[in-house]
Design a protein around this motif. Structure first.
Motif, PDB file in Angstrom:
ATOM      1  N   THR A 110     -40.293  58.363  51.807  1.00  0.00           N
ATOM      2  CA  THR A 110     -40.283  59.767  52.202  1.00  0.00           C
ATOM      3  C   THR A 110     -41.431  60.492  51.520  1.00  0.00           C
ATOM      4  O   THR A 110     -42.240  59.884  50.817  1.00  0.00           O
ATOM      5  CB  THR A 110     -38.908  60.414  51.889  1.00  0.00           C
ATOM      6  OG1 THR A 110     -38.814  61.678  52.537  1.00  0.00           O
ATOM      7  CG2 THR A 110     -38.662  60.541  50.398  1.00  0.00           C
ATOM      8  N   GLY A 111     -41.521  61.801  51.714  1.00  0.00           N
ATOM      9  CA  GLY A 111     -42.545  62.619  51.077  1.00  0.00           C
ATOM     10  C   GLY A 111     -43.552  63.143  52.080  1.00  0.00           C
ATOM     11  O   GLY A 111     -43.571  62.745  53.244  1.00  0.00           O
ATOM     12  N   GLU A 144     -41.420  58.112  47.099  1.00  0.00           N
ATOM     13  CA  GLU A 144     -41.938  59.364  47.650  1.00  0.00           C
ATOM     14  C   GLU A 144     -43.452  59.272  47.726  1.00  0.00           C
ATOM     15  O   GLU A 144     -44.127  59.038  46.718  1.00  0.00           O
ATOM     16  CB  GLU A 144     -41.543  60.553  46.770  1.00  0.00           C
ATOM     17  CG  GLU A 144     -42.075  61.869  47.303  1.00  0.00           C
ATOM     18  CD  GLU A 144     -41.691  63.060  46.456  1.00  0.00           C
ATOM     19  OE1 GLU A 144     -41.894  64.183  46.914  1.00  0.00           O
ATOM     20  OE2 GLU A 144     -41.201  62.871  45.325  1.00  0.00           O
TER      21      GLU A 144
END
Length: 171
Positions: free
Chosen positions: A10-11, A151
């Motif tokens: 994610t991120g 992330e």
């Protein structure tokens, strides 16, 4: 594999799908069977040619050929629901060693798929299946459920200089 884990990429930085595709390549070269389902994507990305090269790879898109800008359309919701049924079977059925659910975090964020359905699917995951969830804005409940969370953080990006998606790199 004796046991598969749940991973999240994610991120706001570039590289979530790219990392997942890299792991898919590694798994395919190790003789694993891989399923990739792309939520909210219907564009013609270069990786869609991969099943022609790897017989152990199944890849499907569950989105329209346009980006969701504001609110998802009924067609966006319908495609996501149909895709989730396939994804559910891939995660729980035991046929695949690795299942990548690309942009599922965005599908949850946009209410295309309720987070409870994703959590339920992960609870019923085949023990030997590794699952990767990608996309920005991963839901906190999914982060808590995952075994590994990475992330991607944007430090600098050439998009900000006007460079558009390049074939073979971003597309």
């Amino acid at each position: 594999m004796e046991r598969g884990y749940i991973q999240i990429y994610t991120g706001n930085g570039k590289g979530k799908t790219t990392a997942a595709l890299g792991l898919a390549l590694r798994a395919l070269c190790a003789g694993f069977k891989v399923y990739i389902g792309q939520f909210a994507k219907g564009q013609n990305y270069s990786e869609l040619k991969a099943p022609e090269i790897f017989e152990n790879l199944t890849m499907e898109q569950y989105g329209e050929p346009t980006f969701i800008v504001d609110k998802p359309s009924s067609k966006d919701i319908e495609r996501a629901e149909q895709g989730f049924k396939k994804a559910y079977n891939a995660v729980t059925g035991g046929e695949y060693d690795l299942v990548i659910l690309d942009e599922i975090n965005i599908a949850v964020l946009l209410d295309l798929i309720p987070v409870e359905k994703v959590l339920n699917m992960l609870d019923k995951k085949c023990i030997k299946t590794e699952v990767i969830l990608t996309g920005r804005y991963a839901n906190e409940a999914l982060i808590e459920k995952a075994d590994l969370v990475t992330e991607m953080k944007e430090i600098k990006h050439y998009y900000n200089s006007g460079i558009t998606a390049r074939r073979g790199i971003e597309n």
